[in-house]
Design a protein around this motif. Structure first.
Motif, PDB file in Angstrom:
ATOM      1  N   MET A   1      42.153  35.556  41.065  1.00 31.79           N
ATOM      2  CA  MET A   1      41.232  35.602  39.945  1.00 31.79           C
ATOM      3  C   MET A   1      39.827  35.505  40.514  1.00 31.79           C
ATOM      4  SD  MET A   1      41.723  33.463  36.463  1.00 31.79           S
ATOM      5  CE  MET A   1      40.344  32.494  35.995  1.00 31.79           C
TER       6      MET A   1
ATOM      7  N   GLN B   1      36.559  33.509  36.566  1.00 32.98           N
ATOM      8  CA  GLN B   1      36.628  32.045  36.536  1.00 32.98           C
ATOM      9  C   GLN B   1      35.449  31.444  35.782  1.00 32.98           C
ATOM     10  OE1 GLN B   1      37.818  29.903  40.120  1.00 32.98           O
ATOM     11  NE2 GLN B   1      38.366  31.879  41.037  1.00 32.98           N
TER      12      GLN B   1
ATOM     13  N   VAL C   1      35.734  29.294  32.382  1.00 31.51           N
ATOM     14  CA  VAL C   1      35.192  27.940  32.217  1.00 31.51           C
ATOM     15  C   VAL C   1      34.303  27.879  30.977  1.00 31.51           C
ATOM     16  CG1 VAL C   1      33.610  26.235  33.210  1.00 31.51           C
ATOM     17  CG2 VAL C   1      35.400  27.240  34.631  1.00 31.51           C
TER      18      VAL C   1
ATOM     19  N   VAL D   1      41.965  27.513  35.408  1.00 32.23           N
ATOM     20  CA  VAL D   1      40.957  27.702  36.458  1.00 32.23           C
ATOM     21  C   VAL D   1      41.160  26.672  37.560  1.00 32.23           C
ATOM     22  CG1 VAL D   1      38.482  27.666  36.983  1.00 32.23           C
ATOM     23  CG2 VAL D   1      39.295  28.753  34.878  1.00 32.23           C
TER      24      VAL D   1
ATOM     25  N   VAL E   1      44.094  27.701  39.749  1.00 34.29           N
ATOM     26  CA  VAL E   1      43.718  28.781  40.672  1.00 34.29           C
ATOM     27  C   VAL E   1      43.039  28.200  41.907  1.00 34.29           C
ATOM     28  CG1 VAL E   1      42.105  30.723  40.987  1.00 34.29           C
ATOM     29  CG2 VAL E   1      43.574  30.630  38.967  1.00 34.29           C
ATOM     30  N   ASN E   2      42.137  27.262  41.680  1.00 37.37           N
ATOM     31  CA  ASN E   2      41.359  26.703  42.784  1.00 37.37           C
ATOM     32  C   ASN E   2      42.111  25.649  43.581  1.00 37.37           C
ATOM     33  OD1 ASN E   2      38.549  27.925  42.748  1.00 37.37           O
ATOM     34  ND2 ASN E   2      38.960  27.514  40.589  1.00 37.37           N
TER      35      ASN E   2
ATOM     36  N   GLY F   1      47.635  29.565  37.405  1.00 32.97           N
ATOM     37  CA  GLY F   1      46.299  29.553  36.812  1.00 32.97           C
ATOM     38  C   GLY F   1      45.997  30.814  36.035  1.00 32.97           C
ATOM     39  N   ARG F   2      46.283  31.961  36.638  1.00 33.43           N
ATOM     40  CA  ARG F   2      46.037  33.230  35.943  1.00 33.43           C
ATOM     41  C   ARG F   2      46.877  33.338  34.677  1.00 33.43           C
ATOM     42  NH1 ARG F   2      45.943  35.583  41.310  1.00 33.43           N
ATOM     43  NH2 ARG F   2      48.117  36.118  41.015  1.00 33.43           N
TER      44      ARG F   2
ATOM     45  N   VAL G   1      45.296  31.088  31.933  1.00 35.95           N
ATOM     46  CA  VAL G   1      44.053  31.668  31.420  1.00 35.95           C
ATOM     47  C   VAL G   1      44.352  32.925  30.608  1.00 35.95           C
ATOM     48  CG1 VAL G   1      41.860  32.754  32.069  1.00 35.95           C
ATOM     49  CG2 VAL G   1      42.609  30.662  33.223  1.00 35.95           C
TER      50      VAL G   1
END
Length: 124
Positions: free
Chosen positions: A1, A6, A10, A68, A71-72, A79-80, A83
């Protein structure tokens, strides 16, 4: 992502949390009657739905932020998925609102703008 997706996600998450707080806790404010389409005499009647809707928005916002974060933290698929799912749900709910009551179209544009941008940014 990507970074753009991102950042947009957020912003989407934070916006949902803010709208949720406003809806759940401040729906009685006369300044919000126009935005929330509440008549002063109907405050108590709409209270359960306003509180529910507010908390639902806050939870959707937390879901986007959790995506998010995932993902990090090295879980990009999780994460994807979080979202994307949340953003798609918000777009679908926007259409539900429009088909239920067309006069809310301005609110729907605000509701779906960020999720659409997030989805597009994720696809690019």
């Amino acid at each position: 992502m990507g970074v753009v997706a991102q950042v947009l996600a957020v912003v989407e998450g934070l916006a949902l949390i803010v709208v949720g707080i406003i809806t759940a806790f401040f729906f009685r404010s006369p300044r919000l009657f126009t935005f929330l389409y509440i008549q002063p005499a109907d405050q108590e009647a709409v209270r359960p739905w306003a509180v529910y809707s507010g908390y639902a928005n806050m939870l959707w916002g937390l879901g986007v932020l959790a995506g998010v974060l995932a993902v990090n933290l090295g879980y990009p698929e999780v994460g994807r998925t979080l979202v994307a799912f949340t953003s798609i749900v918000l777009v679908v709910l926007g259409f539900v609102i429009i088909f239920t009551e067309i006069r809310y179209w301005r609110n729907v544009i605000v509701l779906v703008a960020l999720p659409v941008l997030v989805i597009v940014a994720m696809l690019v």
